[in-house]
Write a protein that holds these residues in place. Structure first.
Motif, PDB file in Angstrom:
ATOM      1  N   LEU A 365       6.078  -2.659   9.567  1.00 24.27           N
ATOM      2  CA  LEU A 365       6.256  -1.868   8.354  1.00 24.27           C
ATOM      3  C   LEU A 365       5.007  -1.058   8.057  1.00 24.27           C
ATOM      4  O   LEU A 365       5.090   0.130   7.723  1.00 24.27           O
ATOM      5  CB  LEU A 365       6.573  -2.805   7.179  1.00 24.27           C
ATOM      6  CG  LEU A 365       6.928  -2.144   5.849  1.00 24.27           C
ATOM      7  CD1 LEU A 365       8.183  -1.313   5.972  1.00 24.27           C
ATOM      8  CD2 LEU A 365       7.104  -3.197   4.771  1.00 24.27           C
ATOM      9  N   SER A 366       3.834  -1.703   8.204  1.00 24.55           N
ATOM     10  CA  SER A 366       2.590  -0.973   7.974  1.00 24.55           C
ATOM     11  C   SER A 366       2.406   0.143   8.996  1.00 24.55           C
ATOM     12  O   SER A 366       2.038   1.268   8.636  1.00 24.55           O
ATOM     13  CB  SER A 366       1.409  -1.941   8.034  1.00 24.55           C
ATOM     14  OG  SER A 366       0.191  -1.253   7.903  1.00 24.55           O
ATOM     15  N   SER A 368       4.775   1.665  10.691  1.00 21.55           N
ATOM     16  CA  SER A 368       5.762   2.717  10.419  1.00 21.55           C
ATOM     17  C   SER A 368       5.349   3.538   9.204  1.00 21.55           C
ATOM     18  O   SER A 368       5.529   4.769   9.189  1.00 21.55           O
ATOM     19  CB  SER A 368       7.134   2.082  10.193  1.00 21.55           C
ATOM     20  OG  SER A 368       7.558   1.367  11.338  1.00 21.55           O
ATOM     21  N   ALA A 369       4.814   2.851   8.185  1.00 23.24           N
ATOM     22  CA  ALA A 369       4.374   3.586   7.000  1.00 23.24           C
ATOM     23  C   ALA A 369       3.238   4.546   7.349  1.00 23.24           C
ATOM     24  O   ALA A 369       3.219   5.705   6.897  1.00 23.24           O
ATOM     25  CB  ALA A 369       3.927   2.606   5.917  1.00 23.24           C
ATOM     26  N   ARG A 370       2.287   4.075   8.153  1.00 24.19           N
ATOM     27  CA  ARG A 370       1.206   4.970   8.578  1.00 24.19           C
ATOM     28  C   ARG A 370       1.738   6.108   9.441  1.00 24.19           C
ATOM     29  O   ARG A 370       1.301   7.255   9.313  1.00 24.19           O
ATOM     30  CB  ARG A 370       0.152   4.179   9.351  1.00 24.19           C
ATOM     31  CG  ARG A 370      -0.617   3.183   8.494  1.00 24.19           C
ATOM     32  CD  ARG A 370      -1.592   2.374   9.345  1.00 24.19           C
ATOM     33  NE  ARG A 370      -2.298   1.398   8.558  1.00 24.19           N
ATOM     34  CZ  ARG A 370      -3.428   1.613   7.912  1.00 24.19           C
ATOM     35  NH1 ARG A 370      -3.982   2.814   7.992  1.00 24.19           N
ATOM     36  NH2 ARG A 370      -4.016   0.666   7.204  1.00 24.19           N
ATOM     37  N   ALA A 373       3.393   8.454   7.065  1.00 27.37           N
ATOM     38  CA  ALA A 373       2.462   9.168   6.199  1.00 27.37           C
ATOM     39  C   ALA A 373       1.591  10.153   6.956  1.00 27.37           C
ATOM     40  O   ALA A 373       1.277  11.233   6.439  1.00 27.37           O
ATOM     41  CB  ALA A 373       1.588   8.163   5.442  1.00 27.37           C
ATOM     42  N   GLY A 418      11.635  -1.313   3.877  1.00 32.00           N
ATOM     43  CA  GLY A 418      11.890  -0.255   4.848  1.00 32.00           C
ATOM     44  C   GLY A 418      12.898   0.762   4.331  1.00 32.00           C
ATOM     45  O   GLY A 418      12.727   1.986   4.508  1.00 32.00           O
ATOM     46  N   PHE A 421      11.183   2.947   1.989  1.00 35.51           N
ATOM     47  CA  PHE A 421      10.394   3.961   2.685  1.00 35.51           C
ATOM     48  C   PHE A 421      11.289   5.128   3.130  1.00 35.51           C
ATOM     49  O   PHE A 421      10.896   6.298   3.040  1.00 35.51           O
ATOM     50  CB  PHE A 421       9.690   3.349   3.898  1.00 35.51           C
ATOM     51  CG  PHE A 421       8.311   2.854   3.591  1.00 35.51           C
ATOM     52  CD1 PHE A 421       7.288   3.734   3.321  1.00 35.51           C
ATOM     53  CD2 PHE A 421       8.032   1.503   3.571  1.00 35.51           C
ATOM     54  CE1 PHE A 421       6.010   3.283   3.044  1.00 35.51           C
ATOM     55  CE2 PHE A 421       6.765   1.030   3.275  1.00 35.51           C
ATOM     56  CZ  PHE A 421       5.751   1.930   3.018  1.00 35.51           C
ATOM     57  N   HIS A 425      10.835   8.842   2.020  1.00 30.94           N
ATOM     58  CA  HIS A 425      10.742   9.917   3.006  1.00 30.94           C
ATOM     59  C   HIS A 425      11.765  11.008   2.713  1.00 30.94           C
ATOM     60  O   HIS A 425      11.447  12.225   2.764  1.00 30.94           O
ATOM     61  CB  HIS A 425      10.958   9.332   4.406  1.00 30.94           C
ATOM     62  CG  HIS A 425      10.852  10.342   5.509  1.00 30.94           C
ATOM     63  ND1 HIS A 425      11.941  11.036   5.980  1.00 30.94           N
ATOM     64  CD2 HIS A 425       9.780  10.782   6.231  1.00 30.94           C
ATOM     65  CE1 HIS A 425      11.567  11.844   6.934  1.00 30.94           C
ATOM     66  NE2 HIS A 425      10.261  11.721   7.108  1.00 30.94           N
TER      67      HIS A 425
END
Length: 793
Positions: A365-366, A368-370, A373, A418, A421, A425
């Motif tokens: 998750l981290s 994918s978030a990075r 972003a 997720g 997110f 997005h």
């Protein structure tokens, strides 16, 4: 941004961070601690149980050691009893009528050897085992009479043995019997305690019987016991007491034991001894007793053998039980250890699996978030910016068609995050689409306004051309030229709006332009064109498709250089290998470093068209044109004050081969209709285009009948020029045609007539040196109009 921060409530700006030190700890560490606490608790409980089992096994091991010690002590007691019996027979040989003393001494020697072997075995056991303090103390107490045992043995061998020597043997046996009694206390289980207790009782019964044997040996046949009667009764009572306790213990396990079939141990062979003891017990001390030593000794031997056999059997059973209990304790300890290890392994495996699933989900998750972003979302926003008009879709429809960046599986909280997110997005894409659509609409508005302005400017220029052709008054003609130049400045502003709207101000051209012509064209599009001193190398031409954009870029930088500085701006163009470096240098007050850094940042990247961009529209247009054609523009402080704008034109925009001469002539000369010449420069003022001419600056010139005369200007003061190639200055009346870049209008202006003009520009003689005065201006040609079209921001 600063205003928004100033208006924010203090409670939000000074909000304290909650969570304490735990908030600075990573999720993986928190999960590890959460899973480690119950695991450590379980490990502690298991360790406590294992310690208890180990202590129990150690106690059982101590019991086994005590049983082994009891066996060795019993062997010593049996050997000592046999040695004492032979010594007693020698002491009381007169009472018993023994005549074979040598055989008794030989038997004593053999028993002495057995006693020595038993003592060596006991010493080895004491050294090998880790005995408790009380056992060691009891054994040390037995060492003292054992050391005196040698004296009794010497007396036996030299024939001087007496009853006093028998007390040494009695002391040894009694002190070793105390070790057997203590072994009962060391037994770890009830069964083992019973067995060891039985062996100790049997040993005590046997010792009482042997003591009675020695007393019987001291009796004389046909005489009363007298003083020995009390001792006899004491020994008999002690034996009966131990025998009763033994019977009670034996009855618990074997009610039909053989010990109850006779009056004592030894069965039928010991009957004579039992009967004699019963007789003595029922008689008085002064009664004469018949003592048959031979028969009684045989009976006591049978009873001693039977008792010793039971003691040995009990100790064997105790040894087997101790080994079984020890083995069971070891097996239990091993089993518990294995179970504990397996339980801990399973617990850690489950914790690791669950924790790994959570941490992997958080890591994915981290990551994918990075990724979203830093990569996906910027790329998606960039694609949105490249979508002109979003293909006719609304922002909601465009965002709904985007692929979710994060694959969501499962129904846990991580899946919900997720999904959140993905929603963020999609909303970011929708907002970006709205912004892109808004910028597209704003750009379209700029383009429409610029094209409408071009249309009006073209009509105004046509009207001015018509008025200039019919005007004979020089002052009015000069004013018309000013208006014409203002219209050119408005046209440059319209071109800037076209650039900001995403379009291009470039016209359709077929001929490359030299650097000199490009600089002159850019100079003609600014307000303070008289403040330009330019010099350009030969050997490079700007390609036709990029001429107007390069001219627009240079005009914006020249306009900035001349607008904020009254001194002349120096323009140099140098041809290097594969590129051209153009420097625009002014001598103004300069720019603060932080503002210059912001300006350079706007020149290096695409900036949004916002209020700041409109406040510095010239630099914004330069940044747009530079980014469009790959031109590098950088502002830096100038030596001696001012700012240097350096423009690096890449080789893709240049041609290093001169165009055909026929095309150059056609491009440079233009048409004769509407030809104009550059007016002679006036002394520099803050606004040369908008100041009203007076008699000193622009005296009326003599008019030639039928022709328009240009306004006359007074030449400026002589100026010292630098050594070397002199820059171009507008100071003398040496005029030449100003190159007019042929163009055709775009889109809306496609139907407007093409307006061409000829102007002249003056320059200094290269042969002049510093300190010499400038030549006097020449008389202007009899016809033509002085004007220069330019533009500004």
């Amino acid at each position: 941004m600063n205003d928004e921060l100033a208006e924010s409530p203090p409670s939000q700006s000074k909000r304290r961070q909650r969570g304490g030190p735990w908030s600075r700890m990573r999720i993986r560490t928190k999960l590890t601690i959460m899973l480690l606490v119950p695991a450590l608790t379980l490990a502690g409980m298991v360790a406590l149980r294992l310690v208890e089992s180990a202590d129990e096994a150690q106690d059982i091991g101590a019991t086994a050691d005590a049983v082994e010690l009891a066996r060795d002590v019993n062997d010593v007691i049996v050997a000592i009893q046999a040695e004492r019996k032979d010594a007693a027979r020698l002491v009381y040989q007169e009472q018993t009528g023994v005549t074979d003393v040598e055989s008794i001494q030989n038997s004593f020697s053999g028993n002495e050897t057995d006693t020595g072997d038993a003592l060596e075995s006991l010493a080895a056991t004491r050294a090998a085992l880790d005995l408790d303090a009380e056992s060691e103390s009891l054994l040390h107490r037995a060492d003292a009479p054992l050391e005196r045992l040698g004296i009794a043995r010497e007396a036996v061998h030299d024939g001087s043995v007496a009853a006093v020597h028998l007390t040494v043997y009695n002391s040894v046996v009694s002190r070793l019997a105390a070790v057997l009694d203590h072994a009962v206390d060391l037994a770890g289980t009830s069964e083992l305690t019973r067995i060891v207790r039985t062996a100790a009782l049997l040993s005590a019964i046997d010792e009482s019987s042997e003591q009675i044997r020695m007393l019987v040996l001291s009796l004389e046949d046909g005489k009363p016991l007298a003083g020995k009667h009390r001792t006899f009764m004491r020994l008999t009572a002690a034996r009966e007491e131990s025998l009763a306790e033994y019977r009670r213990i034996a009855a618990q396990t074997d009610p039909d034991a053989a010990v109850f079939e006779v009056g004592g141990l030894g069965a039928g062979d010991a009957r004579e001894a039992n009967a004699f003891e019963s007789t003595i017990a029922g008689s008085r001390s002064d009664e004469e007793q018949e003592v048959e030593h031979y028969a009684l000794m045989a009976a006591y031997d049978a009873r001693h053998a039977a008792t010793a056999e039971l003691v040995g059997a009990s100790l064997d059973e105790a040894t087997a039980e101790a080994q079984a209990v020890s083995a069971a304790a070891i097996r239990r300890l091993a089993t518990e250890s294995i179970i504990a290890i397996v339980a801990l392994a399973i617990a850690f495996l489950i914790a690791f699996t669950i924790g790994r699933s959570v941490t992997r989900g958080l890591r994915d998750l981290s990551g994918s978030a990075r990724q979203i972003a830093m990569v996906d979302l910027p790329q998606a926003v960039k694609r949105v910016d490249q979508q002109q008009g979003l293909g006719g879709l609304s922002p909601f429809e465009y965002a709904a068609r985007t692929t979710p960046p994060m694959a969501v599986r499962g129904d846990d909280e991580l899946s919900e995050v997720g999904e959140a997110f993905n929603i963020v997005h999609r909303e970011a894409i929708r907002v970006s689409a709205q912004q892109a659509l808004l910028r597209y609409h704003v750009g379209a508005i700029f383009v429409r306004l610029a094209r409408r302005g071009h249309s009006l400017t073209g009509r105004l220029t046509a009207e001015l051309d018509a008025a200039e052709q019919n005007e004979q008054d020089p002052e009015r003609l000069q004013r018309l030229f000013r208006l014409d130049h203002l219209a050119s400045l408005i046209g440059r502003a319209n071109d800037s709006l076209l650039v900001l709207g995403g379009s291009s101000a470039a016209k359709v051209r077929t001929t490359d332009a030299s650097l000199d012509d490009v600089l002159i064209a850019a100079q003609s599009r600014i307000e303070y064109y008289t403040r330009i001193e330019a010099a350009a190398d030969e050997g490079a031409w700007v390609k036709a498709d990029h001429v107007d954009d390069v001219v627009q870029l240079l005009a914006e930088l020249m306009d900035n250089a001349t607008r904020y500085s009254e001194s002349a701006a120096e323009i140099t163009a140098r041809v290097l290998t594969g590129k051209v470096i153009i420097q625009v240098r002014d001598h103004g007050i300069g720019i603060e470093p932080d503002r210059m850094e912001r300006f350079n940042d706007r020149l290096r990247r695409d900036t949004p068209v916002d209020l700041e961009a409109m406040q510095a529209m010239g630099l914004t247009v330069v940044g747009f044109l530079a980014g469009r054609h790959g031109i590098e523009v950088e502002l830096r402080p100038s030596i001696g004050g001012g700012v240097v704008a350096e423009i690096a034109v890449p080789g893709t925009l240049l041609s290093f081969t001169p165009p055909p001469r026929s095309q150059r002539q056609a491009s440079l000369t233009g048409g004769t209709a509407g030809a104009r010449t550059v007016p002679l420069p006036r002394p520099r003022r803050n606004a040369p285009l908008f100041g009203r001419p007076d008699g000193a600056d622009a005296p009326p010139a003599a008019q030639v009948p039928g022709q328009r005369q240009p306004a006359k200007h007074v030449a400026p003061e002589p100026k010292a020029l630098p050594a070397g190639p002199s820059p171009r200055v507008s100071a003398v009346d040496d005029t030449r045609p100003l190159p007019v870049l042929s163009s055709s209008t775009t889109a809306v202006l496609s139907e407007l007539p093409e307006i061409k003009f000829d102007v002249t520009v003056v320059h200094a003689d290269p042969s002049l040196r510093a300190g010499h005065a400038l030549p006097q201006p020449k008389k202007p040609p009899p016809s033509g109009r002085t004007a220069c079209r330019g533009g500004t921001r």
